[in-house]
Design a protein around this motif. Structure first.
Motif, PDB file in Angstrom:
ATOM      1  N   ARG A  46      42.346  27.516  39.945  1.00 29.19           N
ATOM      2  CA  ARG A  46      42.079  27.420  38.685  1.00 29.19           C
ATOM      3  C   ARG A  46      40.457  27.057  38.349  1.00 29.19           C
ATOM      4  O   ARG A  46      39.855  26.358  39.400  1.00 29.19           O
ATOM      5  CB  ARG A  46      42.893  25.949  38.244  1.00 29.19           C
ATOM      6  CG  ARG A  46      44.100  26.153  38.066  1.00 29.19           C
ATOM      7  CD  ARG A  46      44.634  24.595  37.830  1.00 29.19           C
ATOM      8  NE  ARG A  46      44.409  24.598  36.176  1.00 29.19           N
ATOM      9  CZ  ARG A  46      44.903  23.686  35.333  1.00 29.19           C
ATOM     10  NH1 ARG A  46      46.124  23.168  35.875  1.00 29.19           N
ATOM     11  NH2 ARG A  46      44.819  23.681  34.255  1.00 29.19           N
ATOM     12  N   ASN A  47      40.247  27.583  37.464  1.00 28.24           N
ATOM     13  CA  ASN A  47      38.586  27.537  36.886  1.00 28.24           C
ATOM     14  C   ASN A  47      37.596  28.287  38.186  1.00 28.24           C
ATOM     15  O   ASN A  47      36.574  27.569  38.251  1.00 28.24           O
ATOM     16  CB  ASN A  47      38.173  25.967  36.711  1.00 28.24           C
ATOM     17  CG  ASN A  47      39.081  25.575  35.491  1.00 28.24           C
ATOM     18  OD1 ASN A  47      39.279  26.442  34.791  1.00 28.24           O
ATOM     19  ND2 ASN A  47      39.447  24.243  35.718  1.00 28.24           N
ATOM     20  N   THR A  48      38.112  29.162  38.920  1.00 29.13           N
ATOM     21  CA  THR A  48      37.188  29.686  39.776  1.00 29.13           C
ATOM     22  C   THR A  48      37.443  31.235  39.887  1.00 29.13           C
ATOM     23  O   THR A  48      38.642  31.610  39.423  1.00 29.13           O
ATOM     24  CB  THR A  48      37.355  29.102  41.490  1.00 29.13           C
ATOM     25  OG1 THR A  48      38.630  29.795  41.743  1.00 29.13           O
ATOM     26  CG2 THR A  48      37.442  27.641  41.322  1.00 29.13           C
TER      27      THR A  48
END
Length: 170
Positions: A46-48
Protein backbone atom coordinates in the motif's frame (compact mmCIF):
# COMPACT_ATOMS: atom_id res chain seq x y z
CA UNK A 1 4.68 -10.90 -12.80
CA UNK A 2 2.80 -14.05 -13.75
CA UNK A 3 3.33 -13.46 -17.47
CA UNK A 4 5.33 -15.93 -19.51
CA UNK A 5 7.76 -13.13 -20.41
CA UNK A 6 8.78 -13.16 -16.73
CA UNK A 7 8.24 -16.81 -15.79
CA UNK A 8 9.89 -18.52 -18.76
CA UNK A 9 13.30 -16.87 -18.16
CA UNK A 10 12.99 -17.78 -14.45
CA UNK A 11 12.17 -21.40 -15.31
CA UNK A 12 15.12 -21.53 -17.68
CA UNK A 13 17.63 -19.85 -15.33
CA UNK A 14 16.76 -22.11 -12.42
CA UNK A 15 16.19 -25.26 -14.53
CA UNK A 16 12.73 -25.59 -12.99
CA UNK A 17 11.45 -28.05 -15.61
CA UNK A 18 13.84 -30.58 -14.12
CA UNK A 19 13.57 -29.43 -10.49
CA UNK A 20 9.75 -29.23 -10.32
CA UNK A 21 8.92 -32.30 -12.40
CA UNK A 22 8.06 -35.47 -10.49
CA UNK A 23 11.01 -37.92 -10.25
CA UNK A 24 11.61 -39.72 -13.51
CA UNK A 25 9.29 -37.47 -15.49
CA UNK A 26 10.10 -34.47 -17.64
CA UNK A 27 7.06 -32.21 -17.49
CA UNK A 28 6.35 -29.61 -20.17
CA UNK A 29 7.25 -25.94 -19.91
CA UNK A 30 3.53 -25.11 -19.83
CA UNK A 31 2.95 -27.47 -16.90
CA UNK A 32 5.88 -25.97 -14.96
CA UNK A 33 4.62 -22.45 -15.78
CA UNK A 34 1.14 -23.26 -14.44
CA UNK A 35 2.66 -24.92 -11.36
CA UNK A 36 4.77 -21.82 -10.73
CA UNK A 37 1.78 -19.51 -11.24
CA UNK A 38 -0.20 -21.47 -8.62
CA UNK A 39 2.72 -21.34 -6.18
CA UNK A 40 3.03 -17.53 -6.51
CA UNK A 41 1.51 -14.87 -4.31
CA UNK A 42 1.90 -11.31 -5.58
CA UNK A 43 0.85 -8.34 -3.47
CA UNK A 44 1.31 -4.62 -3.98
CA UNK A 45 2.44 -2.75 -0.89
CA UNK A 46 0.00 0.00 0.00
CA UNK A 47 1.04 3.55 -0.86
CA UNK A 48 4.30 2.40 -2.46
CA UNK A 49 5.57 1.18 -5.80
CA UNK A 50 6.81 -2.03 -4.17
CA UNK A 51 5.51 -5.47 -5.06
CA UNK A 52 5.86 -8.43 -2.70
CA UNK A 53 6.49 -11.79 -4.36
CA UNK A 54 5.94 -14.98 -2.40
CA UNK A 55 6.52 -18.57 -3.53
CA UNK A 56 5.16 -21.63 -1.78
CA UNK A 57 7.46 -24.65 -1.99
CA UNK A 58 8.59 -27.34 0.44
CA UNK A 59 12.22 -26.42 -0.35
CA UNK A 60 12.73 -23.02 1.33
CA UNK A 61 15.91 -22.27 -0.61
CA UNK A 62 14.24 -23.05 -3.93
CA UNK A 63 11.28 -20.85 -3.01
CA UNK A 64 13.68 -18.03 -2.13
CA UNK A 65 15.68 -18.51 -5.35
CA UNK A 66 12.50 -18.45 -7.44
CA UNK A 67 11.14 -15.30 -5.75
CA UNK A 68 14.47 -13.48 -6.07
CA UNK A 69 14.91 -14.51 -9.70
CA UNK A 70 11.37 -13.37 -10.52
CA UNK A 71 12.12 -9.97 -9.00
CA UNK A 72 15.38 -9.66 -10.95
CA UNK A 73 13.82 -10.70 -14.27
CA UNK A 74 10.86 -8.36 -13.70
CA UNK A 75 13.14 -5.45 -12.77
CA UNK A 76 15.26 -6.03 -15.88
CA UNK A 77 12.16 -6.16 -18.10
CA UNK A 78 10.84 -2.92 -16.57
CA UNK A 79 14.21 -1.19 -17.05
CA UNK A 80 14.30 -2.30 -20.68
CA UNK A 81 10.76 -0.99 -21.15
CA UNK A 82 11.61 2.39 -19.61
CA UNK A 83 14.77 2.66 -21.71
CA UNK A 84 12.77 1.88 -24.85
CA UNK A 85 10.15 4.49 -23.92
CA UNK A 86 12.81 7.13 -23.29
CA UNK A 87 14.58 6.28 -26.55
CA UNK A 88 11.29 6.41 -28.47
CA UNK A 89 10.34 9.74 -26.88
CA UNK A 90 13.74 11.22 -27.71
CA UNK A 91 13.53 9.94 -31.30
CA UNK A 92 10.06 11.47 -31.72
CA UNK A 93 11.24 14.77 -30.27
CA UNK A 94 14.24 14.81 -32.62
CA UNK A 95 12.01 14.09 -35.61
CA UNK A 96 9.61 16.86 -34.59
CA UNK A 97 12.49 19.29 -34.08
CA UNK A 98 13.92 18.41 -37.50
CA UNK A 99 10.49 18.91 -39.10
CA UNK A 100 10.02 22.27 -37.39
CA UNK A 101 13.50 23.43 -38.39
CA UNK A 102 12.72 22.48 -41.98
CA UNK A 103 9.41 24.34 -41.76
CA UNK A 104 11.16 27.44 -40.42
CA UNK A 105 13.79 27.29 -43.19
CA UNK A 106 11.02 27.06 -45.80
CA UNK A 107 9.21 30.02 -44.23
CA UNK A 108 12.42 32.09 -44.26
CA UNK A 109 12.97 31.16 -47.90
CA UNK A 110 9.36 32.05 -48.74
CA UNK A 111 9.70 35.40 -46.98
CA UNK A 112 12.92 36.13 -48.85
CA UNK A 113 11.22 35.28 -52.16
CA UNK A 114 8.27 37.55 -51.34
CA UNK A 115 10.64 40.40 -50.39
CA UNK A 116 12.54 39.85 -53.65
CA UNK A 117 9.38 39.56 -55.82
CA UNK A 118 7.79 42.65 -54.26
CA UNK A 119 11.02 44.64 -54.28
CA UNK A 120 10.99 45.10 -50.54
CA UNK A 121 14.30 46.27 -49.20
CA UNK A 122 14.76 45.17 -45.63
CA UNK A 123 18.30 45.39 -44.27
CA UNK A 124 17.36 43.25 -41.24
CA UNK A 125 14.43 40.99 -42.22
CA UNK A 126 14.39 39.22 -38.89
CA UNK A 127 13.64 42.31 -36.81
CA UNK A 128 10.56 44.48 -36.73
CA UNK A 129 8.53 43.03 -39.58
CA UNK A 130 5.20 41.26 -39.28
CA UNK A 131 6.64 38.18 -40.97
CA UNK A 132 9.50 38.01 -38.51
CA UNK A 133 7.03 38.42 -35.64
CA UNK A 134 4.96 35.46 -36.87
CA UNK A 135 8.07 33.35 -37.29
CA UNK A 136 9.26 34.37 -33.82
CA UNK A 137 5.89 33.27 -32.40
CA UNK A 138 6.23 29.90 -34.11
CA UNK A 139 9.79 29.51 -32.84
CA UNK A 140 8.71 30.44 -29.31
CA UNK A 141 5.93 27.83 -29.55
CA UNK A 142 8.42 25.21 -30.77
CA UNK A 143 10.83 26.11 -27.97
CA UNK A 144 8.06 25.84 -25.37
CA UNK A 145 7.09 22.38 -26.64
CA UNK A 146 10.75 21.37 -26.68
CA UNK A 147 11.13 22.45 -23.04
CA UNK A 148 8.01 20.44 -22.12
CA UNK A 149 9.34 17.37 -23.91
CA UNK A 150 12.72 17.73 -22.22
CA UNK A 151 10.96 17.89 -18.86
CA UNK A 152 9.07 14.70 -19.76
CA UNK A 153 12.31 12.99 -20.74
CA UNK A 154 13.95 14.11 -17.50
CA UNK A 155 11.01 12.68 -15.55
CA UNK A 156 11.38 9.36 -17.42
CA UNK A 157 15.12 9.37 -16.69
CA UNK A 158 14.39 9.91 -12.99
CA UNK A 159 11.94 7.00 -13.02
CA UNK A 160 14.50 4.84 -14.82
CA UNK A 161 17.10 5.69 -12.18
CA UNK A 162 14.62 4.74 -9.45
CA UNK A 163 13.86 1.43 -11.13
CA UNK A 164 17.54 0.69 -11.66
CA UNK A 165 18.19 1.24 -7.95
CA UNK A 166 15.61 -1.38 -6.93
CA UNK A 167 17.31 -4.43 -5.49
CA UNK A 168 15.55 -7.69 -4.71
CA UNK A 169 15.55 -8.88 -1.12
CA UNK A 170 18.08 -11.62 -0.60
Amino acid sequence: LKKTSVLHPVIEKLDLVKRLSPPGQGMSLQWVTRTLERAMVVQEQRNTTLIEVGIYNTDKQLASDIANTISIVYRDLRQDEVRKNVTDALREMKEELDNKQLEVRKLYEEAAKIRNDEGISDPDPEQGSVLATNIDKKLADIEARTIERRASVEKLRTELTSIEQLQPDA
